[in-house]
Design a protein around this motif. Structure first.
Motif, PDB file in Angstrom:
ATOM      1  N   ASN A 133      -2.639  -3.993   3.877  1.00  0.00           N
ATOM      2  CA  ASN A 133      -3.405  -5.217   3.714  1.00  0.00           C
ATOM      3  C   ASN A 133      -2.627  -6.433   4.208  1.00  0.00           C
ATOM      4  O   ASN A 133      -1.398  -6.479   4.131  1.00  0.00           O
ATOM      5  CB  ASN A 133      -3.775  -5.416   2.236  1.00  0.00           C
TER       6      ASN A 133
ATOM      7  N   GLY B 296       0.820  -1.207   0.000  1.00  0.00           N
ATOM      8  CA  GLY B 296       0.000   0.000   0.000  1.00  0.00           C
ATOM      9  C   GLY B 296       0.852   1.254   0.000  1.00  0.00           C
ATOM     10  O   GLY B 296       0.563   2.224  -0.711  1.00  0.00           O
TER      11      GLY B 296
ATOM     12  N   ASN C  29      -4.077   1.662   2.153  1.00  0.00           N
ATOM     13  CA  ASN C  29      -4.419   0.562   3.046  1.00  0.00           C
ATOM     14  C   ASN C  29      -3.205  -0.317   3.294  1.00  0.00           C
ATOM     15  O   ASN C  29      -2.354  -0.496   2.413  1.00  0.00           O
ATOM     16  CB  ASN C  29      -5.542  -0.295   2.464  1.00  0.00           C
TER      17      ASN C  29
ATOM     18  N   HIS D   1      -4.533  -0.728   9.330  1.00  0.00           N
ATOM     19  CA  HIS D   1      -5.407  -0.992   8.186  1.00  0.00           C
ATOM     20  C   HIS D   1      -5.413   0.178   7.201  1.00  0.00           C
ATOM     21  O   HIS D   1      -4.643   0.191   6.254  1.00  0.00           O
ATOM     22  CB  HIS D   1      -6.824  -1.355   8.640  1.00  0.00           C
ATOM     23  N   GLY D   2      -6.263   1.169   7.385  1.00  0.00           N
ATOM     24  CA  GLY D   2      -6.314   2.306   6.468  1.00  0.00           C
ATOM     25  C   GLY D   2      -5.753   3.552   7.122  1.00  0.00           C
ATOM     26  O   GLY D   2      -6.127   3.889   8.250  1.00  0.00           O
TER      27      GLY D   2
ATOM     28  N   ASP E  27      -3.435   8.134  11.662  1.00  0.00           N
ATOM     29  CA  ASP E  27      -4.574   7.224  11.797  1.00  0.00           C
ATOM     30  C   ASP E  27      -5.269   7.522  13.119  1.00  0.00           C
ATOM     31  O   ASP E  27      -4.652   8.013  14.068  1.00  0.00           O
ATOM     32  CB  ASP E  27      -4.112   5.765  11.753  1.00  0.00           C
TER      33      ASP E  27
END
Length: 285
Positions: free
Chosen positions: A199, A168, A197, A215-216, A239
């Protein structure tokens, strides 16, 4: 309040549920961990918790709550079975009321609910760390405080280096490179704001760790031209650690535990916090 000395806890099902998708792939690399027989010590010696401190709303300590939950679980066949959307904490709170351990009022029940969830997720945080999912365990442990710390990581940190290895991030780096290629030759500054992201990637435990922990993420990259073919940039990755209802169709166990954590957040057991990571990198055009 007195109970018999607390028996050592084995891995909580919630922790196993979180890590099962990882372990099914990495067991070939770690053939026999023996973790099914390994006692998981709660974070008693961590600065994040004082499990013996009395909680005035319920006149119990976190250790007392842990003991009581084990008694409750031994009498409730559904307890610790985090499947089909079942949440055992409301039943645990009613058990505490019915048996006279806490008063039957909203303040006491709300605090018992909060401590019940925290009891489960403290064990889950330790389990994650013991399976090598350090960031996921560390972030979860941090969230189990009324005032969790903001997590900030310098460009020299391991987390910064680990993110740079993920696909990502590499996709975002390529996007920065392609955008810079389109700039006029006289331009020396470029800023890009976007997201990517992190992953999960097969048996790669580090990828699973970052997937569960972050995650994102969002980012802002500020690039400066250093030569006719090279640009240096500093990327600030941010985040907000929280849980939202999800539907991970390829991983129903993770889905179940994620949504269990949503309930814990609603009860105030899990408290969201901010994460910031600095990444220094460069692109050649």
């Amino acid at each position: 309040m007195s109970f018999k000395k607390r028996a050592s806890k084995s891995i909580a099902l919630v922790g196993v549920a979180v890590t099962t998708p990882v372990l099914s792939n990495v067991n070939a690399m770690e053939s026999n961990t023996g973790l099914e027989n390994k006692n998981i010590q709660l974070l008693n010696d961590s600065e994040e918790y004082n499990l013996d401190e009395n909680i005035k709303e319920i006149n119990m300590s976190a250790n007392d709550v842990s003991d009581l939950y084990e008694v409750f679980a031994s009498q409730n066949k559904k307890a610790k079975i985090y499947s089909n959307g079942y949440d055992d904490i409301p039943d645990f709170v009613e058990y505490a009321v019915d048996n006279g351990f806490i008063e039957d009022n909203e303040v006491s029940k709300a605090r018992m609910s909060k401590e019940g969830y925290r009891n489960i997720f403290r064990t889950a945080a330790t389990t994650l760390k013991n399976f090598g999912l350090f960031y996921a365990g560390d972030f979860l442990a941090n969230s189990l405080n009324d005032n969790p710390k903001t997590k900030s990581y310098a460009a020299s940190s391991n987390l910064s280096a680990d993110i740079k290895l993920q696909s990502g991030y590499q996709d975002s780096k390529n996007a920065i490179r392609n955008a810079i290629k389109k700039l006029s030759s006289s331009q020396t500054k470029y800023t890009r704001k976007n997201s990517f992201n992190l992953n999960k990637n097969g048996a790669n435990k580090k990828s699973w760790d970052l997937f569960l922990a972050l995650h994102g993420v969002s980012y802002e990259a500020n690039a400066t031209k250093s030569s006719s073919t090279k640009w240096n940039y500093t990327m600030t990755v941010t985040d907000y650690y929280d849980f939202k209802p999800e539907n991970y169709k390829d991983s129903p166990i993770v889905n179940t535990v994620n949504n269990y954590a949503v309930n814990a957040m609603k009860a105030g057991a899990i408290v969201p916090f901010n994460i910031k990571v600095i990444i220094n990198d460069s692109v050649n055009i």
